[in-house]
Design an enzyme around this catalytic site. Structure first.
Site, PDB file in Angstrom:
ATOM      1  N   MET A  24      10.181 -26.512 -23.080  1.00  0.00           N
ATOM      2  CA  MET A  24       8.488 -26.540 -23.022  1.00  0.00           C
ATOM      3  C   MET A  24       8.828 -26.918 -21.799  1.00  0.00           C
ATOM      4  SD  MET A  24       6.137 -26.305 -25.766  1.00  0.00           S
ATOM      5  CE  MET A  24       6.228 -27.708 -26.682  1.00  0.00           C
ATOM      6  N   GLY A  25       9.583 -27.546 -21.237  1.00  0.00           N
ATOM      7  CA  GLY A  25       9.416 -28.492 -19.908  1.00  0.00           C
ATOM      8  C   GLY A  25       9.451 -29.414 -19.750  1.00  0.00           C
ATOM      9  N   HIS A  28      13.812 -34.226 -20.089  1.00  0.00           N
ATOM     10  CA  HIS A  28      14.668 -35.040 -20.166  1.00  0.00           C
ATOM     11  C   HIS A  28      16.106 -34.999 -20.483  1.00  0.00           C
ATOM     12  CE1 HIS A  28      14.164 -34.720 -24.183  1.00  0.00           C
ATOM     13  NE2 HIS A  28      12.567 -34.102 -24.648  1.00  0.00           N
ATOM     14  N   HIS A  31      17.076 -32.167 -23.067  1.00  0.00           N
ATOM     15  CA  HIS A  31      16.973 -30.648 -22.565  1.00  0.00           C
ATOM     16  C   HIS A  31      18.448 -30.593 -21.727  1.00  0.00           C
ATOM     17  CE1 HIS A  31      12.818 -31.797 -22.624  1.00  0.00           C
ATOM     18  NE2 HIS A  31      12.615 -30.739 -23.447  1.00  0.00           N
ATOM     19  N   GLY A 141      18.508 -28.589 -29.852  1.00  0.00           N
ATOM     20  CA  GLY A 141      18.425 -29.837 -30.039  1.00  0.00           C
ATOM     21  C   GLY A 141      18.528 -30.077 -31.783  1.00  0.00           C
ATOM     22  N   LYS A 143      17.411 -32.774 -33.084  1.00  0.00           N
ATOM     23  CA  LYS A 143      16.218 -33.711 -32.768  1.00  0.00           C
ATOM     24  C   LYS A 143      15.043 -33.372 -33.616  1.00  0.00           C
ATOM     25  CE  LYS A 143      12.733 -35.690 -31.131  1.00  0.00           C
ATOM     26  NZ  LYS A 143      10.932 -34.700 -30.385  1.00  0.00           N
ATOM     27  N   ASP A 144      14.974 -31.436 -33.565  1.00  0.00           N
ATOM     28  CA  ASP A 144      14.065 -31.241 -34.138  1.00  0.00           C
ATOM     29  C   ASP A 144      14.220 -29.873 -35.186  1.00  0.00           C
ATOM     30  OD1 ASP A 144      11.803 -31.072 -32.534  1.00  0.00           O
ATOM     31  OD2 ASP A 144      13.151 -30.810 -30.765  1.00  0.00           O
ATOM     32  N   VAL A 170      19.660 -36.889 -27.967  1.00  0.00           N
ATOM     33  CA  VAL A 170      20.709 -37.769 -27.164  1.00  0.00           C
ATOM     34  C   VAL A 170      18.803 -38.678 -27.328  1.00  0.00           C
ATOM     35  CG1 VAL A 170      20.230 -38.234 -24.689  1.00  0.00           C
ATOM     36  CG2 VAL A 170      21.219 -36.351 -25.686  1.00  0.00           C
TER      37      VAL A 170
HETATM   38  P1  AMP Z   1      11.359 -29.032 -26.199  1.00  0.00           P
HETATM   39  O1  AMP Z   1      10.849 -28.528 -24.754  1.00  0.00           O
HETATM   40  O2  AMP Z   1      10.227 -30.412 -27.065  1.00  0.00           O
HETATM   41  O3  AMP Z   1      11.221 -27.974 -27.084  1.00  0.00           O
HETATM   42  O4  AMP Z   1      12.689 -29.025 -27.121  1.00  0.00           O
HETATM   43  C1  AMP Z   1      13.413 -28.596 -26.015  1.00  0.00           C
HETATM   44  C2  AMP Z   1      14.685 -28.463 -27.110  1.00  0.00           C
HETATM   45  O5  AMP Z   1      15.496 -29.320 -26.235  1.00  0.00           O
HETATM   46  C3  AMP Z   1      14.495 -27.916 -28.347  1.00  0.00           C
HETATM   47  O6  AMP Z   1      15.470 -27.221 -29.322  1.00  0.00           O
HETATM   48  C4  AMP Z   1      14.884 -29.486 -28.861  1.00  0.00           C
HETATM   49  O7  AMP Z   1      15.358 -29.261 -30.066  1.00  0.00           O
HETATM   50  C5  AMP Z   1      15.992 -30.230 -27.476  1.00  0.00           C
HETATM   51  N1  AMP Z   1      15.048 -31.413 -27.397  1.00  0.00           N
HETATM   52  C6  AMP Z   1      14.064 -32.240 -27.314  1.00  0.00           C
HETATM   53  N2  AMP Z   1      14.075 -33.457 -27.537  1.00  0.00           N
HETATM   54  C7  AMP Z   1      15.631 -33.747 -27.971  1.00  0.00           C
HETATM   55  C8  AMP Z   1      17.127 -34.806 -27.938  1.00  0.00           C
HETATM   56  N3  AMP Z   1      16.749 -36.006 -28.001  1.00  0.00           N
HETATM   57  N4  AMP Z   1      17.717 -34.647 -28.136  1.00  0.00           N
HETATM   58  C9  AMP Z   1      18.231 -33.314 -28.266  1.00  0.00           C
HETATM   59  N5  AMP Z   1      18.021 -32.356 -27.804  1.00  0.00           N
HETATM   60  C10 AMP Z   1      16.760 -32.610 -27.261  1.00  0.00           C
END
Ligand code: AMP
Length: 298
Positions: A24-25, A28, A31, A141, A143-144, A170
């Protein structure tokens, strides 16, 4: 690197084995670690950047979710991706979608219980991205954690010929799991937020010390959050890695997940625990040793 707005262009430009990183942009290092993993295993790396309205409840932060495409494009290019797919709303949802992808059971606990409809929104957009990008592998990740369980199940149930890869969490240098939403935190909230990872590291230490009770591990996770003023725990749950069902004891691959609210921000963290040669090994993730790019202009 090419920036495209349509599925057709994204598919046309891709060649060989395609590794896909949906985001979702407001990127960090979490990602970027997914882009790195995709880069190692793919001929073409495609990163999508799309804030998916379908996964936000009306009361949630869709309008204020951080967005900066120029910044994200620079970061993704530096990481060596080939294609950024940044669709306008009309490409993703040409008309109001009448179709939803619902993954039952694995979405009943934890985030699914607290955010009704959230995982329908996630599963629907991921299914659309899988159909439109047609990757060979997709990187998510840990993370989720429950999202990863849901995506794995959806991929199997709908027979997408896509290999799902889960990557370690991370963390910022003090332990806080990286999240685009960390940018919402003020100074006091940022200090309180640290209690989540403090609990996760205590869980990891307890597992290494032989603790196997779900209740005890959940109490260890909750302790630092409960002791911190200004942060409210939603849950601390030991769950099965395959079903996301709550479990009483560490007797299969699991994760201990926590969620908490600090100010207007919801934060998630977890520790995955996997068997290794008759032992249980907790994954504390990876810690940065510098300030995250989250707080830097591109
Ligand atoms: P999001 O942009 O929040 O939808 O996340 C996009 C992808 O990045 C998802 O697969 C998340 O699980 C992964 N992600 C977000 N934060 C982290 C993190 N701190 N460490 C590893 N993967 C992450």
């Amino acid at each position: 690197m090419k920036i495209v707005q349509t599925f057709a262009e994204a598919r046309e430009l891709a060649g060989g084995r395609v590794g896909f990183v949906p985001t979702m942009g407001y990127l960090h290092e979490g990602h970027i670690s997914l882009v790195d993993a995709a880069r190692r295993e793919s001929d073409t790396v495609t990163v999508s950047i799309f804030v998916n309205p379908l996964q936000f409840a009306p009361s949630e932060d869709l309008a204020s979710y951080p967005r900066d495409l120029d910044r994200d494009v620079a970061l993704v290019e530096a990481a060596g991706a080939d294609i950024v797919f940044a669709p306008p709303l009309a490409e993703m949802y040409p008309s109001d979608p009448l179709t939803r992808v619902t993954v039952s059971d694995v979405t009943e606990t934890m985030e699914g219980a607290i955010r009704p409809g959230h995982f329908d929104g996630v599963a629907t957009v991921v299914a659309k991205l899988f159909a439109g990008i047609a990757p060979d592998a997709a990187y998510f990740g840990r993370k989720d954690a429950q999202q990863l369980v849901t995506v794995r199940r959806m991929t199997a149930d709908l027979s997408f010929p896509i290999h799902i890869v889960g990557s370690p969490i991370v963390r910022e240098s003090d332990g806080l799991a990286l999240s685009s939403r960390n940018t919402y935190l003020n100074r006091d909230e940022r200090i309180a937020a640290r209690s989540l990872s403090t609990g996760m590291f205590a869980v990891a230490a307890a597992v290494r010390g032989g603790e196997r009770s779900g209740t005890v591990l959940e109490q260890i996770a909750a302790g630092p959050v409960d002791a911190e003023p200004g942060i409210d725990l939603d849950y601390a749950t030991l769950a099965d890695q395959e079903s996301a069902a709550t479990i009483d004891a560490l007797d299969r691959p699991a994760f201990l997940a926590v969620a908490a609210r600090v100010g207007r921000t919801r934060l998630l963290d977890n520790v995955h625990i996997d068997p290794d040669g008759g032992d249980w090994v907790p994954d504390e993730g990876i810690r940065l040793d510098t300030t995250s790019i989250l707080y830097r202009e591109a």
